[in-house]
Write an enzyme that holds these catalytic residues in place. Structure first.
Site, PDB file in Angstrom:
ATOM      1  N   GLU A  36      56.159  69.231  76.700  1.00  0.00           N
ATOM      2  CA  GLU A  36      56.123  68.240  77.776  1.00  0.00           C
ATOM      3  C   GLU A  36      54.825  67.431  77.824  1.00  0.00           C
ATOM      4  OE1 GLU A  36      57.199  70.271  81.392  1.00  0.00           O
ATOM      5  OE2 GLU A  36      59.225  70.690  80.695  1.00  0.00           O
ATOM      6  N   GLU A  75      65.072  72.790  77.764  1.00  0.00           N
ATOM      7  CA  GLU A  75      64.901  73.426  79.075  1.00  0.00           C
ATOM      8  C   GLU A  75      65.863  72.778  80.049  1.00  0.00           C
ATOM      9  OE1 GLU A  75      61.037  73.587  80.961  1.00  0.00           O
ATOM     10  OE2 GLU A  75      60.082  74.205  79.093  1.00  0.00           O
TER      11      GLU A  75
END
Ligand code: IFM
Length: 442
Positions: free
Chosen positions: A167, A351
């Site tokens: 991320e 995710e």
């Protein structure tokens, strides 16, 4: 009910994810201090000033945790290596005990038939590197490449897939512009540097792993679906800008060798020297792209300095994070990524999941909300696949309740409940639903 494994293409794979600082227990095994330890020790940054010192004690209970993953029938375990555990100073000496831990962990996955999906960096920067400016310092790309080499040398022969950084938006914008995560800065220049350097480090690390002979290399970006707060052109422009710095900056940097104009209008005077020359490295060939998806945001224009917008409350049901549940956004992103950026390259949902205030009652945890969340998002994946989008796997967040960063231990994302006093694990109803849906692995 969750869709069954047989409702997906035969080569589609399922997994669960965790990250090192969120589960291991950073006080064990000779790990060095990280900027998350110092951030959490500073009043006001983290709920109850909680940190990852003990977390889920996965450092000692990893075999039990791997058994849980394998017994549910998952194919992939997405985990991360802690830079500060392996190199307590961030550079130089290696902590053998730390490296041995990951060596045992990877062997443990293989013994259980699990595919190790490695993330090299999931946010716990060694404090000595934070002292040198952390992600603001261009040298971090070389420091990270050195760490990558250490990991590749020890684990590279047994890793199924690897991504350098989890991320990039959180590592840079959330941590240097919004100040919500370590190092807690609120500074546009620091943000511009961090956003570029995180991609530079991604590229250098990828090059190291490729040169080492590692295969199946990718990137993991978190995307959030922006919805204009109303029908005005101003709200549409605000949502587009949100999309530009949150979503497009990273995928455009990697796959198109450029940054969105709307972002550069504000960033240009703050970018590191000669940033335009770095795109060859940033755009190193990848084998897949991973998408972490949780929610949408409603964006409205506002008075004030760039980016001059704010989030407004939305009408949909929300998770315990206050995030609206919007599976449509996952479908939109998967199809758009493939259409506009990645073409035939395999996509993975790396995710997806929800937090809820789950409690153990009579030895059980009933979490029908989580089963519903997963099945709605899996349906979005199925829609994308039916239209020809090459989605090859789905990885849920998270195996077990863990340290949810600035929100401490109270946001429970796990398929397995963790009692943070006794550290006892209790599989939730959602874990049992996954087990039922996956059946045994071939
Ligand atoms: O817990 C985090 C994880 O570390 C990164 N992705 C989002 C999760 C939920 O907030």
């Amino acid at each position: 009910m969750l869709p069954k494994r047989s409702d997906f293409p035969a080569d589609f794979q399922f997994g669960v994810a965790t990250s090192s600082y969120q589960i291991e227990g950073h006080s064990f095994g000779g790990a060095g201090p990280t900027h998350w330890d110092t951030f959490a020790a500073t009043p006001g940054n983290v709920v109850r000033a909680e940190n990852g010192a003990v977390a889920c004690d996965h450092y000692h209970r990893w075999e039990e945790d791997l058994d849980l993953i394998a017994n549910a029938g998952f194919d992939i375990y997405r985990f991360s290596t802690s830079w500060a555990r392996v190199m307590p100073e961030g550079r130089g000496p290696v902590n053998r005990e730390g490296l041995d831990f990951y060596d045992r962990l990877v062997d443990g996955m293989l013994e259980r038939g699990l595919k190790p999906a490695l993330t090299l960096y999931h946010w716990e920067l060694p404090a000595p590197l934070a002292d040198k400016g952390g992600w603001r310092n261009r040298d971090i790309a070389s420091w990270f490449a050195d760490f990558t080499q250490v990991i590749a040398d020890r684990l590279g022969d047994r890793i199924w897939s690897a991504a350098p950084i989890n991320e990039p938006w959180c590592v840079s914008w959330l941590s240097h512009f919004l100040g919500h995560h370590a190092p807690g800065l609120r500074d546009i220049r620091a943000t511009a540097h961090a956003m570029h350097h995180v991609l530079l480090a991604h590229g250098k690390s990828t090059r190291v792993m490729r040169a080492h002979g590692m295969k199946n290399l990718g990137a993991v970006c978190n995307l959030e679906y922006p919805i204009p707060a109303d029908d005005s052109p101003e709200a549409a422009a605000a949502a587009d800008l949100y999309d530009a710095y949150y979503n497009r900056f990273f995928v455009e940097g990697i796959f198109k060798g450029r940054y969105p104009e709307q972002v550069m209008e504000a960033f240009a005077p703050h970018m590191p020297h000669n940033w335009e020359d770095d795109f060859a490295l940033i755009g190193e060939k990848l084998d897949w792209l991973g998408l972490n998806y949780y929610t949408c945001k409603r964006i409205a224009p506002t008075e004030g300095p760039w980016p001059a917008h704010h989030e407004v409350d939305g009408p949909l049901p929300k998770t315990a994070m206050g995030w609206e549940i919007y599976p449509e956004g996952l479908y939109q992103f998967l199809t758009r990524l493939s259409r506009e950026y990645t073409g035939d390259l395999p996509l993975y949902v790396t995710e997806n999941g929800m937090a809820a205030p789950d409690v153990v009652e009579d030895g059980k945890v009933e979490d029908p909300h989580r089963i519903a969340y997963y099945s709605e998002h899996l349906a979005a994946v199925q829609r994308a696949i039916a239209e020809g989008t090459p989605v090859k796997g789905y990885i849920g967040w998270s195996l077990m309740d863990n340290y949810e960063w600035a929100l401490g231990y109270e946001k429970r994302f796990g398929l397995v409940h963790v009692d943070f006093d006794s550290l006892q694990r209790t599989p939730k109803a959602s874990y049992l639903a996954w087990k039922d849906a996956l059946g045994s692995r071939g």
